[in-house]
Design a protein around this motif. Structure first.
Motif: not given
Length: 542
Positions: A156-173
């Motif tokens: 829950f503390f990482s967005n690695v692997g998520n997608q925005i509009d079916d494209r990979p997100v920029e990993p959060a710090e």
């Protein structure tokens, strides 16, 4: 009637577009729809369903709207999402397994098995998705205009692997303060703000699919601290207290189901116990029989589960404030439900579990387990994956100030996630087409619940049906036939026995045989449908 732009000649297309845009102010009069879905939330996990967990925002929606007391799902996450968005049983659209025909979490829907946004879009709706997906295909191909696909469901503390509009997100710090539940609503609010700025003359459908409170049990430390010592009296006391509140508010008249001490997690991961340590137990044993270490460990897990729900409610409050700031709160139909009952699962996945890490932090990996899962599903039997009442009964709140005059009332009609699509069609005055391109769209089993919004009436239907990994059930009227995998059928009168305590198989043999036959007939019908319409490659609908 839907507008199929690609097949309209250019002159007619211009006329259609002219009519569409000149009539656009009228579109704003159509109701907006927000569907909020929790993950692994038990029947009694909200304050308005008997919980001690603080959920003031959802409680307020219930107090100014409706609570359904017999709302069912499919017993598992991905089948429920398929039913919710298509209006079919998941097996009909290849999203749960059938003997010899496959299907399930990797199954692909038939081309005609479109999701709700594909039918809303031709009527002027903008469609937004924020959170868990767990449906086959890409989000934008399913008719959504914007999407946050939370593919990372193990931290829950990482967005690695998520997608925005079916494209990979920029990993959060790493130290950004990212938390999935908050990020879900951040995205939903962003979609609504953009809608207000650029598309205010159109109605919207916003699908908000939280991962919470699904395992791993992760929550901000301050949220956990709020409930740190709240569950040290154990699961029996928690069930007793929740049951008493449910009776006081008239939620049901059921007896409290018996605890089944031999029913543990639905899947066996013995290596997990070596990783989790001596505080873990895999059965709902008497609280007094646990060691002090086990009691503290179990109570801490429940505290994290509560914190996750508390935080989800706070974020829903932010979403509501956004609707109010847009002037759309009064004309937005808000639904809230859960994909299945609370989970008895115990496992360690993804990044593993560090026993020295703070419980609920990113380095920990904890699951609720059968003791407190049983209590979260009060007053019912069993858990997620089973199709006894505890696995398939969860809250449904419906709130719409402009369209529902009832405030704080209960609705007792049996209802199901297959009913959501036809309900939304009726509320939005949309007639579902009978064909999708060159394919006939088969009849769907769901029923509109709109008539029950006005008064507490029974929605007429022939049956409700379940099948998942050997667990099976059918409900006809007040009678429910059910079995767990490898167990014999049992028959219950749900009107008087939602605790599923008094088996009527021997006293009502004719009724039991009738329901067995009807259950198998439904299987046979679905098998025939799937054989005739094997899934085709996904087609982009942009």
């Amino acid at each position: 009637m839907s507008i199929r732009l690609r097949k309209i000649p250019m002159i007619r297309l211009a006329v259609v577009l002219l009519c569409f845009f000149t009539a656009s102010p009228l579109l704003a009069e159509k109701p907006n729809v927000v569907f909020i879905l929790a993950d692994d939330l038990g029947y009694s996990d909200l304050g308005c369903y008997g919980s001690e967990i603080e959920t003031p925002n959802l409680d307020a929606l219930a107090a100014n709207g409706l609570r359904f007391t017999q709302f069912y799902n499919t017993g598992r996450c991905w089948p429920t999402r398929a039913s919710l968005m298509t209006g079919y049983y998941p097996h009909q659209v290849h999203r749960d397994r059938l003997p010899g025909l496959g299907g399930g979490t990797r199954g692909k829907r038939q081309t005609w098995a479109r999701l709700l946004p594909d039918f809303l879009r031709p009527h002027g709706y903008r469609n937004y998705h924020s959170g868990k997906w767990h449906i086959d295909g890409k989000c934008l191909d399913a008719g959504f205009d914007r999407s946050l696909n939370m593919r990372n469901q193990g931290n829950f503390f990482s967005n690695v692997g998520n997608q925005i509009d079916d494209r990979p997100v920029e990993p959060a710090e790493p130290d950004s303060g990212y938390y999935a539940t908050t990020a879900t609503v951040d995205h939903a609010i962003g979609c609504l703000q953009e809608h207000s700025e650029n598309y205010s003359d159109q109605p919207f459908f916003q699908y908000v699919a939280f991962i919470a409170p699904h395992f791993p049990l992760h929550a901000p430390a301050d949220d956990i601290q709020k409930y740190a010592d709240a569950y040290l009296d154990g699961w029996e006391e928690m069930r007793k207290q929740r049951y008493g509140r449910q009776l006081k508010i008239g939620l049901h008249q059921s007896a409290l189901s018996a605890v089944e001490p031999d029913v543990g997690p639905p899947y066996d991961f013995p290596d997990a116990f070596q990783k989790l340590g001596p505080g873990e137990v895999n059965r709902p044993l008497p609280w007094a029989d646990l060691t002090e270490e086990q009691r503290r460990f179990q109570a801490t897990k429940m505290a994290i589960h509560a914190a996750m729900i508390d935080r989800m409610d706070k974020e829903i409050g932010r979403l509501i404030e956004q609707l109010k700031s847009m002037g759309q709160y009064e004309n937005t139909i808000i639904f809230f439900a859960s994909d299945n009952g609370a989970s008895a699962e115990i496992m360690v996945r993804n990044g593993g579990h560090d026993p020295n890490a703070a419980p609920g932090s990113a380095a920990s990996y904890l699951c609720l387990g059968p003791g407190f899962s049983n209590a979260c599903n009060t007053p019912f039997r069993r858990h997620k994956t089973w199709v006894h009442e505890g696995g398939i009964s969860t809250p449904l709140i419906v709130h719409w100030p402009k369209g529902i005059s009832a405030k704080g009332e209960l609705r007792h009609t049996a209802s199901h996630v297959i009913d959501i699509v036809p309900t939304i069609f009726e509320l939005t005055e949309i007639e579902k087409p009978t064909r999708w391109e060159d394919e006939k769209i088969p009849a769907a089993p769901g029923k509109s619940l709109v008539a029950a919004f006005e008064r507490d009436i029974e929605i007429e239907r022939e049956q409700l049906w379940w099948s998942h990994e050997g667990n099976a059930a059918i409900r006809v009227g007040d009678f429910k036939l059910v079995k767990g995998g490898g167990e014999p059928w049992s028959l219950y009168n749900i009107a008087t026995d939602r605790a599923e305590a008094v088996d009527l198989v021997e006293s009502e043999p004719a009724k039991a045989e009738e329901l067995k036959r009807l259950w198998q007939e439904q299987v046979d019908e679905i098998v025939e449908l799937v054989k005739q319409s094997q899934p085709n490659p996904r087609k982009s609908k942009q």
